[in-house]
Motif scaffolding. Structure first.
Motif, PDB file in Angstrom:
ATOM      1  N   MET A   1     119.451  67.726  33.023  1.00 43.42           N
ATOM      2  CA  MET A   1     120.737  68.310  32.379  1.00 43.42           C
ATOM      3  C   MET A   1     121.380  69.119  33.810  1.00 43.42           C
ATOM      4  O   MET A   1     120.753  70.272  34.041  1.00 43.42           O
ATOM      5  CB  MET A   1     120.530  69.428  31.450  1.00 43.42           C
ATOM      6  N   LEU A  11     130.848  68.718  26.931  1.00 40.65           N
ATOM      7  CA  LEU A  11     129.666  68.673  25.972  1.00 40.65           C
ATOM      8  C   LEU A  11     129.011  69.911  26.383  1.00 40.65           C
ATOM      9  O   LEU A  11     128.550  70.856  25.476  1.00 40.65           O
ATOM     10  CB  LEU A  11     128.677  67.611  26.485  1.00 40.65           C
ATOM     11  N   TYR A  12     128.978  70.426  27.628  1.00 40.88           N
ATOM     12  CA  TYR A  12     128.286  71.731  27.971  1.00 40.88           C
ATOM     13  C   TYR A  12     128.954  72.838  27.277  1.00 40.88           C
ATOM     14  O   TYR A  12     128.481  73.895  27.119  1.00 40.88           O
ATOM     15  CB  TYR A  12     127.916  71.783  29.644  1.00 40.88           C
ATOM     16  N   GLU A  15     127.945  73.184  23.875  1.00 39.77           N
ATOM     17  CA  GLU A  15     126.608  73.683  23.711  1.00 39.77           C
ATOM     18  C   GLU A  15     126.863  75.114  24.011  1.00 39.77           C
ATOM     19  O   GLU A  15     126.189  75.997  23.142  1.00 39.77           O
ATOM     20  CB  GLU A  15     125.864  73.004  25.000  1.00 39.77           C
ATOM     21  N   TRP A  79     116.767  74.594  22.460  1.00 37.16           N
ATOM     22  CA  TRP A  79     117.925  73.520  22.270  1.00 37.16           C
ATOM     23  C   TRP A  79     118.198  72.790  23.749  1.00 37.16           C
ATOM     24  O   TRP A  79     118.393  71.767  23.306  1.00 37.16           O
ATOM     25  CB  TRP A  79     119.319  74.371  21.894  1.00 37.16           C
ATOM     26  N   ILE A  80     117.849  73.248  24.654  1.00 31.96           N
ATOM     27  CA  ILE A  80     117.635  72.496  25.814  1.00 31.96           C
ATOM     28  C   ILE A  80     116.804  71.439  25.839  1.00 31.96           C
ATOM     29  O   ILE A  80     116.761  70.241  26.304  1.00 31.96           O
ATOM     30  CB  ILE A  80     117.694  73.237  27.126  1.00 31.96           C
ATOM     31  N   HIS A  83     117.860  68.704  23.946  1.00 30.80           N
ATOM     32  CA  HIS A  83     119.016  67.985  24.426  1.00 30.80           C
ATOM     33  C   HIS A  83     118.238  66.804  25.305  1.00 30.80           C
ATOM     34  O   HIS A  83     118.590  65.739  25.448  1.00 30.80           O
ATOM     35  CB  HIS A  83     119.695  68.939  25.373  1.00 30.80           C
ATOM     36  N   GLU A  84     117.105  67.359  26.156  1.00 30.38           N
ATOM     37  CA  GLU A  84     116.498  66.493  26.963  1.00 30.38           C
ATOM     38  C   GLU A  84     115.842  65.388  26.146  1.00 30.38           C
ATOM     39  O   GLU A  84     115.647  64.253  26.490  1.00 30.38           O
ATOM     40  CB  GLU A  84     115.505  67.072  27.615  1.00 30.38           C
ATOM     41  N   HIS A  87     118.134  62.444  25.210  1.00 31.06           N
ATOM     42  CA  HIS A  87     118.319  61.742  26.563  1.00 31.06           C
ATOM     43  C   HIS A  87     117.045  60.691  26.424  1.00 31.06           C
ATOM     44  O   HIS A  87     117.432  59.522  26.754  1.00 31.06           O
ATOM     45  CB  HIS A  87     118.188  62.462  27.831  1.00 31.06           C
ATOM     46  N   HIS A 100     125.843  60.812  28.126  1.00 28.64           N
ATOM     47  CA  HIS A 100     126.192  61.915  27.244  1.00 28.64           C
ATOM     48  C   HIS A 100     127.020  61.014  26.097  1.00 28.64           C
ATOM     49  O   HIS A 100     127.886  61.663  25.660  1.00 28.64           O
ATOM     50  CB  HIS A 100     126.740  63.160  27.920  1.00 28.64           C
ATOM     51  N   LEU A 105     124.628  61.909  21.667  1.00 28.21           N
ATOM     52  CA  LEU A 105     125.177  62.888  20.856  1.00 28.21           C
ATOM     53  C   LEU A 105     124.659  62.970  19.431  1.00 28.21           C
ATOM     54  O   LEU A 105     124.438  63.777  18.538  1.00 28.21           O
ATOM     55  CB  LEU A 105     126.687  63.047  20.836  1.00 28.21           C
ATOM     56  N   TYR A 108     121.107  63.821  19.595  1.00 31.68           N
ATOM     57  CA  TYR A 108     121.156  65.293  19.826  1.00 31.68           C
ATOM     58  C   TYR A 108     121.543  66.175  18.461  1.00 31.68           C
ATOM     59  O   TYR A 108     120.684  67.018  18.037  1.00 31.68           O
ATOM     60  CB  TYR A 108     121.924  65.806  20.914  1.00 31.68           C
TER      61      TYR A 108
END
Length: 144
Positions: A1, A11-12, A15, A79-80, A83-84, A87, A100, A105, A108
């Motif tokens: 990220m 997206l960021y 978030e 939450w990160i 996110h990973e 991925h 992304h 999504l 996620y």
């Protein structure tokens, strides 16, 4: 990220506005693999990605993932990590990735709802308002 990725700025921003305020928990690196293993198994998947320390020269990167590995700093917001994991789930061992995109999504969103107990309807509405497309019925890329 990487926070500097121009393609992911919307997206960021989403978030930062919608996800980060709902989950302020941080997990130390020593506990991240157990959390990855738990989420992976709860999703009915085998062979979770392995955790590795994020290289020091990756200064502009918060964390990064592929199908087989997640690189993380000494501490990471939950939450990160999700996110990973999205991925990792939207990538193949051969290196193909959704980036992304809608598959990422969708995965996620599913992980946030199931494992961070975030409100699905509110997140879906905010994704649509931000113009972010997501797959409503995602399936990990490596499952075919």
């Amino acid at each position: 990220m990487s926070r500097g990725d121009a393609a992911a700025r919307r997206l960021y921003a989403w978030e930062d506005a919608e996800v980060a305020p709902r989950d302020t928990s941080h997990v130390p690196f020593a506990q991240l693999q157990a959390l990855v293993d738990h989420v992976w198994a709860a999703e009915g998947l085998r062979f979770p990605p392995r955790l590795r320390p994020l290289p020091r020269q990756a200064r502009g990167t918060v964390a990064r993932a592929s199908r087989t590995a997640i690189e993380a700093p000494p501490e990471l917001p939950t939450w990160i990590l999700l996110h990973e994991l999205a991925h990792a789930m939207s990538s193949t061992a051969e290196g193909a990735s959704d980036g992304h995109g809608p598959l990422f999504l969708g995965l996620y969103l599913h992980l946030l709802v199931r494992h961070a107990r975030m409100p699905r309807a509110e997140l879906e509405a905010s994704l649509r308002a931000a113009g972010l497309a997501f797959d409503p019925n995602p399936r990990p890329a490596f499952l075919g």
